[in-house]
Design an enzyme around this catalytic site. Structure first.
Site, short mmCIF file in Angstrom:
data_model
loop_
_atom_site.label_atom_id
_atom_site.label_comp_id
_atom_site.label_asym_id
_atom_site.label_seq_id
_atom_site.Cartn_x
_atom_site.Cartn_y
_atom_site.Cartn_z
N ALA A 8 0.77 -1.46 0.48
CA ALA A 8 -0.19 0.24 0.02
C ALA A 8 0.83 0.95 -0.06
CB ALA A 8 -1.10 -0.09 1.32
N CYS A 9 0.31 2.50 -1.10
CA CYS A 9 1.14 3.25 -1.15
C CYS A 9 0.07 5.02 -0.52
CB CYS A 9 2.02 3.97 -2.42
SG CYS A 9 1.31 4.40 -3.11
N PRO A 10 0.79 5.45 -0.17
CA PRO A 10 -0.14 6.73 0.16
C PRO A 10 -1.50 7.05 -1.56
CG PRO A 10 1.89 7.90 0.25
CD PRO A 10 2.17 6.19 -0.21
N GLY A 12 -1.67 5.27 -3.45
CA GLY A 12 -3.02 3.22 -3.61
C GLY A 12 -2.91 2.91 -5.64
N THR A 16 1.75 0.43 -4.76
CA THR A 16 0.86 -0.08 -4.75
C THR A 16 0.94 -0.90 -5.52
OG1 THR A 16 -0.60 1.01 -2.94
CG2 THR A 16 -1.85 -0.94 -3.32
#
Length: 103
Positions: A8-10, A12, A16
Site C-alpha cells: 500500500a502506498c499513499p 494507492g 501499490t
C-alpha cells in the site's frame, strides 16, 4: 516458504501494484508460495484471509500508510518493508524474510 503480505502506498495507485508485482515475481522465482494483497485507491484486492495468514511462514507488509485489517497479522512473524524498496529491490526484502524465518 509460504508468504503473504500487503502492499500500500499513499496514493494507492501505481506503487501499490508495482510492489505487489515485484514481490510476487521474486518470490515465485525462488520457489515460494506468495500472495500479496493490495490496498489501493479502489479498496482491498487479492485479500489475504485469516486462514492464509495463519498458514504463512512470514507476513510482508510493504506499506507506507496505515492499512485496514492489520490485526489479522497479530502474533505472527511480520517483516515491515518500504513500498519503494519492494519495487526496486524485492530481492532484499525476500532475503530478509528468508533470514527472519530461517534464523
Amino acid at each position: 516458504m509460504k508468504i503473504v503480505g500487503v502492499s500500500a502506498c499513499p496514493t494507492g495507485v501505481a506503487h501499490t501494484y508495482m510492489a505487489q508485482e515485484s514481490l510476487e515475481k521474486e518470490g515465485k522465482k525462488r520457489g515460494h508460495d506468495i500472495k500479496i494483497e493490495t490496498q489501493g485507491s479502489i479498496g482491498i484486492e487479492n485479500e489475504v484471509s485469516e486462514e492464509e495468514a495463519n498458514e504463512a511462514d512470514v507476513i510482508i507488509l510493504a506499506v507506507s500508510v496505515f492499512i485496514e485489517n492489520e490485526e489479522r497479522f497479530e502474533d505472527k512473524l511480520v517483516l515491515h518493508a518500504d513500498v519503494n524498496e519492494a519495487i526496486s529491490y524485492p530481492e532484499r526484502i525476500l532475503d530478509a524474510a528468508e533470514k527472519l524465518v530461517n534464523g
